[in-house]
Structure formats: structure tokens, C-alpha cells
Motif scaffolding. Structure first.
Motif, PDB file in Angstrom:
ATOM      1  N   VAL A   1      -8.060  10.165  -8.433  1.00 27.77           N
ATOM      2  CA  VAL A   1      -6.609  10.594  -7.748  1.00 27.77           C
ATOM      3  C   VAL A   1      -5.300   9.125  -8.450  1.00 27.77           C
ATOM      4  O   VAL A   1      -4.610   9.706  -9.037  1.00 27.77           O
ATOM      5  CB  VAL A   1      -6.817   9.791  -6.580  1.00 27.77           C
ATOM      6  N   GLU A   2      -6.060   8.204  -8.802  1.00 27.44           N
ATOM      7  CA  GLU A   2      -4.896   7.863  -9.415  1.00 27.44           C
ATOM      8  C   GLU A   2      -4.523   7.313 -11.075  1.00 27.44           C
ATOM      9  O   GLU A   2      -4.132   6.519 -11.274  1.00 27.44           O
ATOM     10  CB  GLU A   2      -5.295   6.388  -9.152  1.00 27.44           C
TER      11      GLU A   2
ATOM     12  N   HIS B   1      -6.197  -2.187  -3.811  1.00 29.36           N
ATOM     13  CA  HIS B   1      -7.320  -0.640  -4.223  1.00 29.36           C
ATOM     14  C   HIS B   1      -8.159  -0.870  -5.183  1.00 29.36           C
ATOM     15  O   HIS B   1      -9.669  -0.704  -5.263  1.00 29.36           O
ATOM     16  CB  HIS B   1      -6.105   0.244  -4.963  1.00 29.36           C
TER      17      HIS B   1
ATOM     18  N   GLU C   1      -4.968   8.495   0.648  1.00 23.99           N
ATOM     19  CA  GLU C   1      -4.405   7.505  -0.263  1.00 23.99           C
ATOM     20  C   GLU C   1      -4.692   7.589  -0.720  1.00 23.99           C
ATOM     21  O   GLU C   1      -5.839   7.979  -1.778  1.00 23.99           O
ATOM     22  CB  GLU C   1      -5.504   6.174   0.792  1.00 23.99           C
TER      23      GLU C   1
ATOM     24  N   LYS D   1       1.030  -6.052  -9.192  1.00 23.51           N
ATOM     25  CA  LYS D   1       1.268  -4.986  -7.534  1.00 23.51           C
ATOM     26  C   LYS D   1       0.116  -5.512  -6.591  1.00 23.51           C
ATOM     27  O   LYS D   1      -1.173  -5.296  -6.621  1.00 23.51           O
ATOM     28  CB  LYS D   1       1.381  -4.045  -7.812  1.00 23.51           C
TER      29      LYS D   1
ATOM     30  N   THR E   1       5.637   2.594  -1.636  1.00 28.24           N
ATOM     31  CA  THR E   1       6.068   0.956  -1.207  1.00 28.24           C
ATOM     32  C   THR E   1       6.336   0.932  -2.618  1.00 28.24           C
ATOM     33  O   THR E   1       6.045   1.053  -3.857  1.00 28.24           O
ATOM     34  CB  THR E   1       4.390   0.551  -1.090  1.00 28.24           C
TER      35      THR E   1
ATOM     36  N   LEU F   1      -1.187  -3.645  -3.827  1.00 27.33           N
ATOM     37  CA  LEU F   1      -1.935  -2.348  -3.337  1.00 27.33           C
ATOM     38  C   LEU F   1      -2.702  -2.553  -4.961  1.00 27.33           C
ATOM     39  O   LEU F   1      -3.503  -2.195  -4.179  1.00 27.33           O
ATOM     40  CB  LEU F   1      -0.263  -1.187  -3.464  1.00 27.33           C
TER      41      LEU F   1
ATOM     42  N   ASN G   1     -11.005   0.205  -3.497  1.00 17.92           N
ATOM     43  CA  ASN G   1     -11.735   2.020  -4.044  1.00 17.92           C
ATOM     44  C   ASN G   1     -12.664   1.463  -5.246  1.00 17.92           C
ATOM     45  O   ASN G   1     -13.536   2.864  -5.160  1.00 17.92           O
ATOM     46  CB  ASN G   1     -10.878   2.821  -4.611  1.00 17.92           C
TER      47      ASN G   1
ATOM     48  N   SER H   1       7.777  -1.476  -5.284  1.00 19.69           N
ATOM     49  CA  SER H   1       7.044  -3.006  -5.834  1.00 19.69           C
ATOM     50  C   SER H   1       8.428  -4.263  -6.557  1.00 19.69           C
ATOM     51  O   SER H   1       8.601  -3.537  -7.681  1.00 19.69           O
ATOM     52  CB  SER H   1       6.298  -4.407  -5.324  1.00 19.69           C
TER      53      SER H   1
ATOM     54  N   GLY I   1      -3.097   5.980  -4.299  1.00 20.00           N
ATOM     55  CA  GLY I   1      -2.681   4.643  -4.584  1.00 20.00           C
ATOM     56  C   GLY I   1      -2.040   4.167  -3.930  1.00 20.00           C
ATOM     57  O   GLY I   1      -1.166   3.899  -3.043  1.00 20.00           O
ATOM     58  N   GLY I   2       0.024   4.408  -5.242  1.00 20.93           N
ATOM     59  CA  GLY I   2       0.890   4.069  -4.207  1.00 20.93           C
ATOM     60  C   GLY I   2       1.387   5.027  -2.298  1.00 20.93           C
ATOM     61  O   GLY I   2       2.374   4.176  -1.569  1.00 20.93           O
TER      62      GLY I   2
END
Lengths: 312, 176
Positions: B159-160, B77, A256, B71, A299, B73, B81, A301, A258-259
């Protein structure tokens, strides 16, 4: 009289002891607040029981958040044991592309559809979140899936009278999942599959399949998943190419970022919609009929999450 | 009779002590991260805060899960995370106002806060200037300060692409 004095003295001491124990006298400000925070603790809902909306092939209890749209690409190569000339399955890839949308007014209802190259099949489903695992509250998350598929292959017997309804099949499924701790979740998925048209008179139109799936998170972003769909014995499940269907067994890795969620898997099934992999899997692990594949979800939004007004 | 007197006395004592004590259950604490891909902002409307002007003590407690993001999500996270809110459900601040006497009068005052900030299970001493606005029984504390994720053991796994430093904004009104 004498006794009376003693008892009143005792009550003085007791009263003093009582008042000195009132928070604020002996506790720090932080201790007081922490105690208050613990007392006001709201219901805690489990989240991220699984990372993806699929465990591997089968649905997980997860759905996109309210008002969010999920785009999913699923891909299974051919069998690994086809060898070098087929590039170990490269040449017979199968794909499904779908969209899943959770309604903007309720996080409990999710609508999805997709098109698979396997059997030229369209599928659509309604996923309903019935119960959410919480502490205190329900020990499990309970979600139902009601799906319909339309096979759009040319008729096998064009000379006979064919009905559109013969193209349809249905799947009704309950997903019962529990996140045991931050890294381990299990799901049990009792399922009814109904095919409107079956090839032989002895074949059952409706049969039961039991799904077992789990995930173990091994790092912040990586989890290992496994799932098995058990065709309950004693049923006449329609044969595929004169072969008895097998239970779909899959192992996979979720990654995974993030998006996106990337899922890589090894499985003996090539269909990626419920009816297909549950009742039409003929590959056998022990013979090397294994497909490598992946799912990618993204995803989107559209709405800003409404900020709650402070509670008074 | 004596007991009744004692109770009155005790009551007066607690009232006297709490007269300079201000608190709230709906404090607002937010943070802002200026990231390469997208800015991340979250707000928590359920911070508990208390300030004792007599002693100059101040404390904040908030639940990490109560941060709301644009958001869903991101929120997932953040909890799963980065903040590991199942292991470290709360963040706290415990410290003192170095010049509490300025807040005895109505008006806008500059105050200095010093104390221990605990995030993600790691505690660090911080000292930050803040603005305190007093209007009768209401005190509003506003301050902004920057923390580095690394100092609180929050791993940025790249990663993000989130920022190394985030700005924390406090805007909380306490009542006596």
C-alpha cells in the motif's frame, strides 16, 4: 565462641551467595541491557486511538501532529430509499470541505474550519487536547471541542428585523476516549448544543446530546467504526420541518493508506458539522432514510521534525 | 574484619571485571529505506549497548517506539502497521566480536561482529564487519548492513510502496 565461628561462616556463605548474584556474574550482557531498558521505560502514550480526526460524523480525539495541516472532504449522498429516479441518493449530495491545522508550537491546539452545502454553513472550531492516555498515567485521552457555526441561508422571514446573531450556533464538547488494546477503542462525548435562534417559544436554546463511539480494527489498515448521538429525552429540541430530530446513528469503515484516510459510512444524518448532525437529523433508519457517504483526509507536514539531542 | 576484607575483595573483583566493559544508553541506530515514492529515514538516539572486551561479548537493546521520523504519520505507521511495537516493543542484538583483542589499543580497527539479531519478534544470525574507533575509554562502533523485511516477518502490503530491503546504520559510542 563456637557459635560465633558458625555464624561467621554463615555470613561468609551468605556474602558469597550475594555477590555471585550480582548482574554480570550470572546474567548475559543482553539480559542486563534488557533489564536496564525495562527499568528506564518512559511513559508510553497511546497513539492512533482512532484512525481519523472524525469517528464518522463526530470528532474523534485525534488531531494532526504538531504543525501539520489536514485537508478533509466529506460527502453524503441523499437517502438510499429515494429509489432509482434519484439514483438512490446520487442527485442530492451534500458536501463539506475543511482544513484543520495543529499549531506549530503545541500539539495540543488544533484550529479548523469548513464550509458545508447543508444550510450553507460555515463552521469553525478549536480542538484542545487536555489529557493524553498513557501508561503509567491517564487512563483516557481527554479533548475538548468548541465550535461555532454560521448559517448563511437567506432569511426565512425577510420582512421582519433579522439579526446576524440569529445565524449562530455553538457546540461545546468533551471527548473522553480510551484505547483498550491495539484493535479496540471507545469514546464518550458529552455535548452541549446552543442555537441562538429557535423557531418556537417552547424550544430550548441549549440542550444536551451524548455521543457514544467506538472502533474495532480488523486488519492492519481497516477498522470498523460506529457512533450514536443520543438526544437526551425530556428536552424540547427544535423541530426540523415539523419533525422531531432523531439521534444520528452511523456505521463506517476506515481504510488507511499512508498519507490518506478513507472513511465510508452509512448514516441517517446528512449534515457533517456537529450542530447539524446532532440536532437536525430527521432521517430514520427504520424507514430507510439512510445516506451513503465518505470522508477523505490528507495530511500535509511543513516542518521537519526536530531531532532530539541525545539525553545524557 | 573478615567481612570487611571480603567486601574489599569482592569490590576489587567486580572492578576488575568491569574494567574492560563499555556501555552507553544513548547509542545511535538509524535505518534508511530507499522507496519509490519517498525515502524513509528514522533515527533512534536511545539505544542501550554494552561491550565486554575480555569476553568479546556485545549486546544492543533498543525500543522501537524511540525511532524518530521526519513525519509523525510515518512514525505512527511504522509502529502500528509494520513493527507492531505494542507486541514487539524491543529489538535486540546479542553476539560476539570475533577479534576483540585489536581494540586494546587506541586507533581505528576493523572488527567482525557475529550474533543474533531480533527484530519484530524474529531472530536471525548475522555476521557483519564494523569499524571500531578507540580513544582511551571511548569506543565508537560504526557499521552498516542491509536486512530484508521478509526475513523478519515484516509484511510489506504494497500500500505504501516501501522497499523490501532496508539499510541499518549503527554509530554508537560506548564508555567504560
Amino acid at each position: 565462641m563456637h557459635f560465633c565461628k558458625i555464624s561467621s561462616l554463615a555470613s561468609w556463605i551468605l556474602a558469597l551467595a550475594f555477590f555471585s548474584s550480582i548482574p554480570g556474574f550470572s546474567q548475559s550482557l543482553l539480559d542486563e541491557l534488557e533489564a536496564e531498558a525495562d527499568a528506564a521505560q518512559e511513559k508510553e502514550y497511546a497513539f492512533a486511538t482512532f484512525k481519523g480526526v472524525r469517528v464518522i460524523n463526530g470528532h474523534s480525539v485525534e488531531m494532526p501532529a504538531k504543525g501539520e495541516l489536514l485537508f478533509i472532504i466529506q460527502h453524503r449522498f441523499g437517502r438510499i430509499n429515494t429509489g432509482f429516479s434519484e439514483m438512490f441518493g446520487w442527485d442530492q449530495a451534500s458536501i463539506r470541505i475543511g482544513l484543520e491545522y495543529t499549531l506549530p508550537f503545541s500539539e495540543r491546539f488544533n484550529l479548523g474550519f469548513g464550509r458545508s452545502s447543508y444550510g450553507k454553513t460555515w463552521d469553525g472550531f478549536l480542538k484542545t487536547k487536555i489529557l493524553k492516555q498513557s501508561k503509567p498515567g491517564s487512563p483516557v485521552t481527554l479533548t475538548s471541542v468548541n465550535a461555532m457555526t454560521i448559517n448563511t441561508l437567506p432569511w426565512a422571514n425577510p420582512n421582519q428585523e433579522n439579526f446576524f446573531s440569529s445565524r449562530l450556533a455553538y457546540v461545546h464538547q468533551l471527548l473522553i476516549a480510551r484505547k483498550f488494546n491495539s484493535w479496540f477503542s471507545l469514546q464518550f462525548s458529552p455535548t452541549l448544543v446552543h442555537k441562538n435562534l429557535v423557531p418556537e417559544t417552547r424550544d430550548q436554546n441549549t440542550f444536551v446530546v451524548l455521543g457514544f463511539s467506538g472502533r474495532a480494527k480488523i486488519s492492519n489498515r481497516v477498522a470498523i467504526n460506529a457512533e450514536y448521538f443520543w438526544l437526551v429525552p425530556g428536552q424540547e429540541i427544535p423541530q426540523i420541518n415539523n419533525v422531531d430530530p432523531q439521534g444520528a446513528l452511523s456505521i463506517g469503515v476506515d481504510w488507511e493508506t499512508g498519507g490518506h484516510v478513507f472513511q465510508f459510512q452509512l448514516t441517517n444524518a446528512q449534515a457533517m458539522f456537529d450542530m447539524g448532525f446532532m440536532s437536525e437529523t430527521i432521517g430514520r433508519w427504520d424507514k430507510g432514510d439512510i445516506h451513503f457517504g465518505f470522508n477523505i483526509t490528507r495530511t500535509f507536514s511543513f516542518q521537519k521534525k526536530g531531532r532530539k539531542t541525545p539525553k545524557s | 574484619m573478615k567481612n570487611a576484607l571480603l567486601s574489599l575483595f569482592a569490590l576489587a573483583l567486580t572492578l576488575g571485571l568491569s574494567a574492560q566493559k563499555f556501555s552507553t544508553k544513548t547509542g545511535e541506530v538509524s535505518f534508511f529505506s530507499d522507496a519509490a515514492l519517498e525515502d524513509i529515514e528514522a533515527v533512534n538516539h536511545q539505544a542501550l549497548a554494552a561491550l565486554d572486551l575480555d569476553k568479546g561479548n556485545i549486546a544492543f537493546v533498543l525500543q522501537i517506539r524511540s525511532f524518530e521520523f521526519e513525519k509523525a504519520l510515518m512514525q505512527e505507521h511504522f509502529n502500528e502497521n509494520y513493527m507492531h511495537s505494542d507486541k514487539f516493543p524491543k529489538s535486540t542484538f546479542e553476539g560476539s566480536v570475533l577479534n576483540p583483542e585489536v581494540a586494546r589499543k587506541d586507533g581505528t580497527h576493523e572488527i567482525k561482529l557475529k550474533g543474533k539479531l531480533t527484530i519484530h519478534g524474529e531472530t536471525k544470525e548475522i555476521a557483519v564487519p564494523a569499524t571500531l574507533v578507540r580513544k582511551g575509554n571511548e569506543l565508537t562502533i560504526q557499521c552498516r548492513f542491509t536486512i530484508k523485511l521478509g526475513e523478519f516477518g515484516i509484511k510489506n502490503d504494497k500500500v505504501e510502496n516501501i522497499a523490501e530491503a532496508i539499510e541499518i546504520r549503527v554509530n554508537t559510542t560506548l564508555k567504560s
